[in-house]
Write an enzyme that holds these catalytic residues in place. Sequence first.
Site, PDB file in Angstrom:
ATOM      1  N   TYR A 144       0.854  -1.187   0.000  1.00  0.00           N
ATOM      2  CA  TYR A 144       0.000   0.000   0.000  1.00  0.00           C
ATOM      3  C   TYR A 144       0.888   1.233   0.000  1.00  0.00           C
ATOM      4  O   TYR A 144       1.871   1.302   0.735  1.00  0.00           O
ATOM      5  CB  TYR A 144      -0.890  -0.003   1.251  1.00  0.00           C
ATOM      6  CG  TYR A 144      -1.763   1.226   1.393  1.00  0.00           C
ATOM      7  CD1 TYR A 144      -2.828   1.452   0.506  1.00  0.00           C
ATOM      8  CD2 TYR A 144      -1.549   2.157   2.417  1.00  0.00           C
ATOM      9  CE1 TYR A 144      -3.642   2.574   0.641  1.00  0.00           C
ATOM     10  CE2 TYR A 144      -2.370   3.282   2.554  1.00  0.00           C
ATOM     11  CZ  TYR A 144      -3.410   3.480   1.659  1.00  0.00           C
ATOM     12  OH  TYR A 144      -4.218   4.587   1.803  1.00  0.00           O
ATOM     13  N   ASP A 239       9.241   2.997  -0.093  1.00  0.00           N
ATOM     14  CA  ASP A 239       8.190   3.593   0.715  1.00  0.00           C
ATOM     15  C   ASP A 239       8.439   3.166   2.160  1.00  0.00           C
ATOM     16  O   ASP A 239       8.084   2.075   2.581  1.00  0.00           O
ATOM     17  CB  ASP A 239       6.817   3.134   0.223  1.00  0.00           C
ATOM     18  CG  ASP A 239       5.678   3.746   1.038  1.00  0.00           C
ATOM     19  OD1 ASP A 239       5.954   4.264   2.138  1.00  0.00           O
ATOM     20  OD2 ASP A 239       4.532   3.682   0.576  1.00  0.00           O
ATOM     21  N   LYS A 267       4.155   8.818   9.089  1.00  0.00           N
ATOM     22  CA  LYS A 267       3.985   8.191  10.397  1.00  0.00           C
ATOM     23  C   LYS A 267       5.005   8.685  11.442  1.00  0.00           C
ATOM     24  O   LYS A 267       4.842   9.774  11.941  1.00  0.00           O
ATOM     25  CB  LYS A 267       3.934   6.675  10.238  1.00  0.00           C
ATOM     26  CG  LYS A 267       2.753   6.326   9.310  1.00  0.00           C
ATOM     27  CD  LYS A 267       2.301   4.897   9.249  1.00  0.00           C
ATOM     28  CE  LYS A 267       0.969   4.837   8.506  1.00  0.00           C
ATOM     29  NZ  LYS A 267       0.934   4.030   7.315  1.00  0.00           N
TER      30      LYS A 267
HETATM   31  C1  LIG Z   1       0.292   4.558   5.942  1.00  0.00           C
HETATM   32  C2  LIG Z   1       1.028   4.339   4.681  1.00  0.00           C
HETATM   33  C3  LIG Z   1       0.959   5.246   3.603  1.00  0.00           C
HETATM   34  C4  LIG Z   1      -0.011   6.391   3.574  1.00  0.00           C
HETATM   35  O1  LIG Z   1       0.213   7.344   4.553  1.00  0.00           O
HETATM   36  P1  LIG Z   1      -1.002   8.303   4.998  1.00  0.00           P
HETATM   37  O2  LIG Z   1      -0.360   9.243   5.951  1.00  0.00           O
HETATM   38  O3  LIG Z   1      -2.043   7.414   5.586  1.00  0.00           O
HETATM   39  O4  LIG Z   1      -1.488   8.969   3.770  1.00  0.00           O
HETATM   40  C5  LIG Z   1       1.792   5.051   2.521  1.00  0.00           C
HETATM   41  N1  LIG Z   1       2.650   4.010   2.481  1.00  0.00           N
HETATM   42  C6  LIG Z   1       2.727   3.112   3.483  1.00  0.00           C
HETATM   43  C7  LIG Z   1       3.714   2.005   3.387  1.00  0.00           C
HETATM   44  C8  LIG Z   1       1.902   3.226   4.592  1.00  0.00           C
HETATM   45  O5  LIG Z   1       1.947   2.299   5.555  1.00  0.00           O
END
Ligand SMILES: *Cc1c(COP(=O)(O)O)cnc(C)c1O
Length: 432
Positions: A144, A239, A267
Amino acid sequence: MNHAKSQELFIKAKELIPGGVNSPVRAFKSVGLNPPFIRKAKGCKITDVDGNEYIDYVGSWGPMILGHANDLVIEEIKKAAEEGTSFGAPTEREIELAELICEAVPSVEMVRMVSSGTEAVMSAIRLARGYTGRDKILKFEGCYHGHSDGLLVKAGSGALTTGVPDSAGVPADFARNTITASYNNSLEVEEVFKKFESELAAVIVEPVAGNMGVVPPDIEFLKFLRKLTEKYGALLIFDEVITGFRVSYSGAQGYYGINPDITVFGKIIGGGMPVGAYGGKKEIMEKISPIGPVYQAGTLSGNPVAMAAGIATLKMLRDHPEIYVELDEKASQLEKAFKRYSEKYTIPAAVNRVGSVLCSFFTEGEVRDFKSAVRSDLKIFTKYFSAMLESGIYTAPSQFEAMFLSWAHKQEDLDRTIKAIENSFSMIAETL
Ligand SMILES: *Cc1c(COP(=O)(O)O)cnc(C)c1O
């Protein structure tokens, strides 16, 4: 447990907010329950509006590595807020957080702040396209990367076809530029590159997958991505929204010793406030406006209160490297507990862990990609989840999310959690 007030609020919320929530997984839909509404949290404990207290392993889905409402972080937030909450002008705190990130993560020489992980990924993809002059990207099934159009894409029919939308409202034309391959599958990646060659701008990957449950990478797979992107002149994007400052202070790239071209954060770097960031080599980052042709902007980007929370969090992690050792040890206790009670009660469980993120799938055999992750028995998961919640353990209401340890989890919290795992597994065993 009494949930009267939460039930009442959920009914009202559903009148005013789609599904009663501002992010879908919060709705507890996949476990067939209604969500507790949270009133406050401190350390590893979270309290709902009915006064029920839980040991929390969601940690706001990753950011709360120091625990909730850490005294130092809250103090810095207060100080910043009293000086004004937003200026739309440069501030010293932005430099400070940028410096902390660049010092911690060697592949990042320059960094741009935004307000969410989604925004950071979306911008990183645009940058990769602007830098390479190419359109297509390769992502992995089950990873994701936020909810931007080009990334809400699933595999088309058959290998090597271009992607199809994974949400209503995503134009098929956008999805066509996203190719999907299986996680940990170097062969598929090689085939994609052979077919699309110089059309590929970038490969984006979660260096530890954390959004199909936890799925660790084969180091050889990550190395192969590095090698192949270099060979074909595409960029490698890690990511690290979950893994950054989580699996080590230098992220998954430090942990595995592989340098991507662009890294995306979120995060933890916001310390519980809305922050995302993307960074990489100067040569690439200087393509961003106002000095380069790739446009990207944000009214609240680098927000002073959010920067203050991020700075306080990263400094604490930097100055206390023992935090990572402790987190690893605590998480390994839970890993062992899952394995032990899976054997004792003959419940199928595949337990995956990297540092302080872990997850137990209810399936035989290894889980190393999306196809093996979805083999998990969701009926067992639902029973497990409900039993844990009843025992006061708050975990993600979905099989396909991680369990996050924090510095605030103490031995007594772990002991209670381990007891709850045993109770839940023994209860499941009776129903099988
Ligand atoms: C949480 C997450 C996102 C998206 O971040 P948001 O602050 O919710 O938009 C993107 N990539 C990864 C791997 C994530 O866990």
